[in-house]
Design an enzyme around this catalytic site. Structure first.
Site, mmCIF file in Angstrom:
data_model
loop_
_atom_site.group_PDB
_atom_site.id
_atom_site.type_symbol
_atom_site.label_atom_id
_atom_site.label_comp_id
_atom_site.label_asym_id
_atom_site.label_seq_id
_atom_site.Cartn_x
_atom_site.Cartn_y
_atom_site.Cartn_z
ATOM 1 N N HIS A 72 0.844 -1.193 0.000
ATOM 2 C CA HIS A 72 0.000 0.000 0.000
ATOM 3 C C HIS A 72 0.876 1.240 0.000
ATOM 4 C CE1 HIS A 72 -4.173 -1.611 1.439
ATOM 5 N NE2 HIS A 72 -3.626 -2.366 0.506
ATOM 6 N N TYR A 201 -9.511 5.715 6.770
ATOM 7 C CA TYR A 201 -9.712 6.161 8.145
ATOM 8 C C TYR A 201 -10.778 7.258 8.115
ATOM 9 C CZ TYR A 201 -5.437 3.769 9.645
ATOM 10 O OH TYR A 201 -4.484 2.831 9.947
ATOM 11 N N PRO A 293 -4.620 0.678 18.361
ATOM 12 C CA PRO A 293 -4.300 0.211 17.009
ATOM 13 C C PRO A 293 -4.464 1.251 15.915
ATOM 14 C CG PRO A 293 -6.417 -0.651 17.718
ATOM 15 C CD PRO A 293 -5.815 0.029 18.908
ATOM 16 N N LYS A 297 0.879 0.305 14.926
ATOM 17 C CA LYS A 297 2.255 0.288 15.418
ATOM 18 C C LYS A 297 2.622 -0.932 16.258
ATOM 19 C CE LYS A 297 3.915 3.863 13.581
ATOM 20 N NZ LYS A 297 3.454 3.309 12.309
ATOM 21 N N TYR A 385 3.632 6.870 9.948
ATOM 22 C CA TYR A 385 2.835 5.704 9.597
ATOM 23 C C TYR A 385 3.694 4.623 8.938
ATOM 24 C CZ TYR A 385 -1.444 3.161 8.417
ATOM 25 O OH TYR A 385 -2.435 2.213 8.335
#
Length: 393
Positions: A72, A201, A293, A297, A385
């Site tokens: 991704h 998200y 979550p 991480k 990220y």
């Protein structure tokens, strides 16, 4: 039984550590309280940072990941029915993430350990770590109905939040930093192709939602729910209806529905234990730290811990210097606290807290506008990220 490194726990951290030590010519024994089938089906994380992907490849455990994992190059943020894509490679100099479930990482590492590595004992329950502050620590464990002792030079506790390792550190020598959140995630697995090719998200007035996946034909989705929610209290259509509301956009995007095969609720917690070492006992992964979550991480932090330990032990073997082992806790905690910071920021950015005021709602939206309108702010998110290099503290 005698070995150089006793590893408690055969999750991804313990298994990867065993692989790294094997490749370095250092013997280790892994003790796992559950059976193999349980470990290989235990649903946890699914996002691998660039550094984790690189470590698995270098360790010889990346072949199936590269064949079946889903690279991704970004995520999508949604709020106010708007969509904004964060381009990871463009913002980080080429880094990305890989969607590859923890269950699959464990399967790959277990197969390698059983074929090439040292002993991996399933249904071997660690009962206690003894003499951690001496040069001869021991792990008492129960296997095949009888108690035994594993004598080690070093012990690494990869046995999770509820394991015995952390309890071996005297209470007066440690400090705990913790925050619990008044909500959890209702997570589902569904036999339907993901409705988007990258993670989504979504911040919504009704609460957070996340669209993820496990494969091109299996979707993983989450809803923010009140703390203490019973997953069984939610009907399948009720879940899909709520997901549809929270992912709503102003364009013609649609959420695809399918049979739900699994439901569970994950509580949200931030937790750090300092230090991560006592004598010759070292903590790694969830035994030492928990993150919500939202920032993806948890598994990646555990990988950072065991990479740091393996490098430090190899350095001792090669040079006789304990310098890197002595700085293990400090080195890991620098990365951990950055991950705690990022995970907290993402959680408070996207979730609706009970009793949120209109002022706080506006601040949340302003933070999202800043990320989507500023390359500097967007870069900060993308760098965190995708993960910072593992050779940095």
């Amino acid at each position: 039984m005698r070995t150089t490194v006793g590893i408690i726990g055969a999750g991804p951290a313990g298994l990867l550590l065993a692989r790294l030590l094997h490749n370095a010519g250092i013997d280790a024994v892994v003790l796992e309280s559950h059976d193999r089938a349980y470990v290989e089906r235990r649903q946890r994380a699914g996002i691998l940072e660039q550094g984790t992907v690189d470590v698995l490849r270098a360790a010889g455990a990346g072949r199936r990941m590269d064949r079946e994992g889903l690279r991704h190059d970004g995520i999508e943020l949604r709020f106010d029915r708007r969509r904004h894509r964060v381009d990871f490679p463009g913002l980080t100099g080429g880094r990305s993430v890989m969607v590859y479930a923890q269950t699959e990482v464990c399967k790959d590492l277990i197969a390698l350990q059983l074929e090439e590595g040292g002993p991996l004992l399933f249904e071997a329950e660690a009962l206690a770590v003894e003499d951690a502050d001496t040069h001869a620590p021991r792990v008492r464990f129960r296997h095949q109905g009888r108690e035994d002792v594993l004598e080690c030079s070093w012990v690494v506790g990869c046995d999770g939040f509820w394991g015995v390792s952390r309890r071996a550190i005297p209470a007066g020598l440690g400090q705990v930093f913790e925050r619990t959140y008044p909500f959890g995630w209702l997570g589902i697995l569904a036999d339907v192709a993901p409705s988007h090719d990258e993670l989504v998200y979504a911040r919504h007035d009704r609460g957070f939602a996340l669209l993820s996946m496990r494969s091109p034909s299996v979707s993983r989705l989450y809803l923010q729910v009140p703390d203490g929610t019973d997953a069984g209290a939610w009907g399948d259509e009720e879940i899909w209806d709520e997901l549809e509301r929270r992912f709503e956009t102003a364009d013609d995007w649609r959420l695809e529905r399918g049979p739900i095969t699994q439901k569970s609720v994950t509580p949200m917690r931030s937790f750090v234990h300092e230090p991560m070492r006592h004598g010759r006992l070292f903590l790694a992964g969830d035994a030492a730290h928990i993150v919500p979550p939202t920032g993806a991480k948890g598994l990646n932090l555990a990988v950072g811990d065991v990479v740091t330990f393996a490098r430090a032990l190899v350095h001792l073997e090669q040079t006789g210097s304990p310098e890197l082992l002595d700085s293990y806790s400090e080195t890991c905690l620098r990365r951990i606290w950055q991950a705690e910071r990022f995970s907290y920021d993402m959680t408070t950015l996207l979730h609706r807290l009970p009793g949120t005021t209109p002022f706080e709602d506006r601040l949340q939206l302003a933070r999202l506008e800043r990320i989507t309108g500023s390359r500097a702010a967007e870069t900060d998110l993308a760098e965190a990220y995708t993960g910072f290099p593992l050779d940095r503290g």
